[in-house]
Every structure is written in structure tokens, then in C-alpha cells.
Design an enzyme around this catalytic site. Structure first.
Site, mmCIF file in Angstrom:
data_model
loop_
_atom_site.group_PDB
_atom_site.id
_atom_site.type_symbol
_atom_site.label_atom_id
_atom_site.label_comp_id
_atom_site.label_asym_id
_atom_site.label_seq_id
_atom_site.Cartn_x
_atom_site.Cartn_y
_atom_site.Cartn_z
ATOM 1 N N ASP A 34 0.737 -1.106 -0.006
ATOM 2 C CA ASP A 34 0.017 -0.060 -0.089
ATOM 3 C C ASP A 34 1.015 1.102 0.035
ATOM 4 O OD1 ASP A 34 0.819 -0.331 2.661
ATOM 5 O OD2 ASP A 34 -1.184 0.082 3.607
ATOM 6 N N SER A 65 -12.336 4.928 28.001
ATOM 7 C CA SER A 65 -12.783 3.700 27.091
ATOM 8 C C SER A 65 -13.842 2.945 28.056
ATOM 9 C CB SER A 65 -11.555 2.883 26.613
ATOM 10 O OG SER A 65 -11.274 1.920 27.579
ATOM 11 N N LEU A 119 -5.583 -7.022 13.203
ATOM 12 C CA LEU A 119 -6.726 -6.807 12.516
ATOM 13 C C LEU A 119 -7.194 -5.520 12.302
ATOM 14 C CD1 LEU A 119 -8.514 -9.821 13.918
ATOM 15 C CD2 LEU A 119 -7.594 -9.910 11.754
ATOM 16 N N ASP A 166 -5.338 0.007 5.702
ATOM 17 C CA ASP A 166 -6.287 -0.182 6.887
ATOM 18 C C ASP A 166 -7.463 0.785 7.111
ATOM 19 O OD1 ASP A 166 -4.338 -2.174 7.185
ATOM 20 O OD2 ASP A 166 -3.586 -1.568 8.787
HETATM 21 C C1 GLA Z 1 0.191 -2.616 8.454
HETATM 22 C C2 GLA Z 1 -0.055 -1.099 7.905
HETATM 23 C C3 GLA Z 1 -0.598 -1.219 6.600
HETATM 24 C C4 GLA Z 1 -0.012 -2.123 5.553
HETATM 25 C C5 GLA Z 1 0.271 -3.565 6.071
HETATM 26 C C6 GLA Z 1 0.899 -4.370 5.425
HETATM 27 O O1 GLA Z 1 -1.332 -3.170 8.691
HETATM 28 O O2 GLA Z 1 -0.971 -0.419 8.766
HETATM 29 O O3 GLA Z 1 -0.770 0.238 6.033
HETATM 30 O O4 GLA Z 1 1.190 -1.844 5.131
HETATM 31 O O5 GLA Z 1 0.679 -3.518 7.534
HETATM 32 O O6 GLA Z 1 0.328 -4.749 4.084
#
Ligand code: GLA
Length: 380
Positions: A34, A65, A119, A166
Site C-alpha cells: 500500500d 474507554s 486486525l 487499513d
Molecule cells: C500494516 C499497515 C498497512 C499495511 C500492512 C501491510 O497493517 O498499517 O498500511 O502496510 O501493514 O500490508
């Protein structure tokens, strides 16, 4: 949600004005590309983070929280800038900062995305706050703008040089589909991902491992890609081909070569995976998922024993494909499995972990779910 509003009232002495939510994610394929303007194919999971937010007249940001009600983190709105105090609250403060909020706000979050499992609980937190503030202050930012703002919050406020996958999928995810995201311009296509009608399941295996390398290792991989791009005078790995890479191999280090090889081949695998999914060819999808893992393990070296054992055990027990997901060095793996084999695969992974004295893994499944949303509440 009623419980969240109730706690909000108890903690802050006034009602929440907006309720927002944003999901975590898994990534089918397209890892560590990404930040190289590549393509990725994640989907939003059902687990999400909720945020209740309201303005206050005190010029303060107060953050609490649902998981730990005894702590209310408090800071003057004018002190919300990179380098401020805060632990996990920095994810929230970073979003307040990048969205240019200048009045006091009270925020209560309730996180249901397992943290440390790879996640994207952090993206879920950032995006829930972002869509909430967007509604509350009528900022009318687009999902693309919110994705850039939340990524900037994590890069510049939290100090993690993550890419944009993400946050984008947490904001833009669609039920029933994986999201083909072009990380250069954030354009998307929905790619139906209906494993159930093919009698398949996508198992998420949380290795419960978290290796110390995580932050430095991630930044180092990203720096390798940027160094290759600079040496070749191209904007990013997206502009690289295997031919170009092989022709100019002598201009870069051996490590840079294998990192770049991962990027070039992974971008192609994403395109091939989309074609396979559209043709309902899950065998090919499984093979591409495996190849992605081998590339991340051998060329990009971001896997770890717990991830490799989960992948190997899944494949030995009949999975069509299995690989690590996310940044690596721990976190989760996925396995694409014939639904009838799911228990057998889980047992095989558990046994392989027990044999090596690894902490027992946790298992999840999730269908592709909707992205973030926010709802303004009636004032009385
Ligand atoms: C983490 C980062 C993402 C991406 C993944 C690997 O989740 O936050 O931006 O680079 O690693 O694909």
C-alpha cells in the site's frame, strides 16, 4: 449502543451527540504494497470499535474507554499536537489534530476489534472517531479525505509509518465484498467475496505472537522500497517491472532487490486474485494466497515461526491457501478452507502450536462487512 450512551452520561455528565462505529479488517492479498502505490484486496470484518462523542464548553479533550472506565485522559484542545502526552489516546488525538477540530470534545470508545491481532484495531479506532467528528462538526469530508486524515494521524501523531490500506477499508468496506483499492488514488472496486456459496470458509488465525521487531521492521521495509525507487528515479514500486529490476540489479543492494521483487510480484498477484475471484476460481485464489505468504516469508522477511507454523499446518490439513496478513512479525494468518475441513484445520494448528510450546492460537471467522458509519443523536 445504549450502554455506551449511559456510560458517556455517567462519565461526562452530559449526553453524547453522535455515535460512530468502524470495523477492523483482514486482507485477502496485497501485503506491504500500500505504501508503494500498489493494489490491495482487503475486506472489513464484523468486529468494530464504537465511539460516542459530544462537544464540551471547557476547551478540553477528554477521552475514556468502556474497557477501562476509571481513567479519563484529559488535555487542553490547544495542546493537541504531535509530541503530546497520551498512550492509546494518541490515535484519537491524532485524528482530532488532522481534522482541525478546535473546540473541546468528550469521547468514549468501546473497542471490539481484538488488539495486537493484526486486525487493525488502531484503524478502527481512528476511523470511528473520524466519522464521528465529521458528522458532529458537519465537516463534509469525503471517505478519501478521511482515509488520508486518519493515515496522517497515525504517521505523524502516533509515529507509525503505515500505508493507507487499513483506514481505507475500515471506511469504505462493503458487506459481501472485498475492496480492490488502488492505493495511489484511493479509487475502489467491490469484488464479491462469497465464500459460503462455494462451501468455503475464511479462517482467521490469531497467533497471539507479537515480536519486538514490529515497528522498526516495518519502517525498514518501507525505507528499502523508497530507496529502490530513488535509485531508479521512479515514483514508487508500482512503476517497476521484473525486467527493469533485473536489468538494473547491480545498482541496488541484494536486500533491496528481494524487497522490490516482493513488491512487483505481489502487485501482480492482487490483479490475478481479482480475476480468479471474478471467475469463482478459488483454487487459483488459494495458490496466489500461498505465493503471497512465501514471498512475505522469504523475500520480504516479515513472517515469524508462529505465522509459518499456522500456514504450514493449515495447508497440510487441506486448506486451499494460507498466509500471514498485515504488517507481520506476529498477528494473524488467514486460511481459505473447504467448510467441511474447518475443524480438522483448527485441530492441526492447535496441535502444531502445542508441540512447539507456542501460546495457543485464537480462531475467528468473519464475513465481509460494512465500513464506518455515524449517527447524530437527538439532543433530548
Ligand atoms: C500494516 C499497515 C498497512 C499495511 C500492512 C501491510 O497493517 O498499517 O498500511 O502496510 O501493514 O500490508
Amino acid at each position: 449502543m445504549a450502554a455506551l450512551e449511559q456510560t458517556f452520561l455517567e462519565l461526562f455528565g452530559h449526553k453524547a451527540e453522535v455515535l460512530a462505529e468502524a470495523p477492523g479488517r483482514v486482507n485477502l492479498i496485497g501485503e506491504h504494497i500500500d505504501y508503494s502505490e500498489g493494489f490491495v484486496l482487503p475486506f472489513a470484518i464484523a468486529d468494530r470499535t464504537y465511539a460516542a462523542i459530544a462537544r464540551n464548553n471547557d476547551g478540553l479533550v477528554r477521552i475514556a474507554s468502556q474497557q477501562r472506565k476509571s481513567r479519563i485522559f484529559t488535555i487542553d484542545i490547544n495542546a493537541v499536537k504531535p509530541g503530546s502526552a497520551g498512550d492509546w489516546e494518541k490515535y484519537v488525538l491524532g485524528v482530532i489534530w488532522t481534522m482541525g477540530v478546535s473546540s473541546g470534545v468528550d469521547i468514549l470508545v468501546d473497542g471490539h476489534v481484538p488488539s495486537g491481532a493484526g486486525l487493525s484495531s488502531s484503524a478502527a479506532l481512528e476511523c470511528s472517531v473520524a466519522v464521528g467528528l465529521n458528522s458532529l462538526f458537519g465537516l463534509n469530508k469525503t471517505l478519501e479525505e478521511l482515509a488520508r486524515a486518519t493515515q496522517k494521524a497515525e504517521n505523524d501523531y502516533v509515529g507509525m509509518p503505515c500505508g493507507i490500506m487499513d483506514q481505507s477499508v475500515s471506511l469504505m468496506g462493503r458487506a459481501g465484498a472485498a475492496l480492490l483499492l488502488d492505493c495511489r488514488d484511493l479509487s475502489t472496486e467491490s469484488v464479491p467475496f462469497d465464500v459460503a456459496s462455494a462451501q468455503l470458509e475464511l479462517l482467521i488465525i490469531d497467533t497471539q505472537a507479537h515480536h519486538a521487531l514490529v515497528d522498526g521492521g516495518y519502517a525498514e521495509r518501507r525505507a528499502s522500497c523508497e530507496s529502490v525507487a530513488a535509485k531508479f528515479a521512479i515514483p514508487s514500486m508500482r512503476h517497476l517491472t521484473m525486467d527493469l529490476l533485473d536489468t538494473r540489479k547491480s545498482e541496488i543492494t541484494e536486500t533491496e532487490y528481494i524487497r522490490a521483487r516482493h513488491a512487483v510480484t505481489e502487485i501482480q498477484r492482487v490483479k490475478d486474485a481479482v480475476a480468479a475471484l471474478r471467475a469463482n476460481d478459488f483454487e487459483t485464489l488459494g495458490r496466489l494466497i500461498n505465493e503471497s505468504h512465501f514471498s512475505l516469508r522469504d523475500d520480504y522477511t516479515v513472517s515469524c515461526p508462529e505465522l509459518d507454523v499456522a500456514v504450514d499446518a493449515s495447508l497440510a490439513a487441506g486448506a486451499l491457501g494460507s498466509r500471514m496478513v498485515g504488517g507481520g512479525f506476529g498477528g494473524s494468518a488467514i486460511a481459505l478452507i473447504n467448510a467441511e475441513h474447518i475443524e480438522k484445520v483448527k485441530e492441526a494448528i492447535k496441535a502444531a502450536y502445542a508441540q512447539r510450546n507456542f501460546k495457543a492460537p485464537r480462531f475467528f471467522t468473519s464475513l465481509p462487512s460494512e465500513g464506518a458509519s455515524a449517527q447524530l443523536l437527538q439532543s433530548n
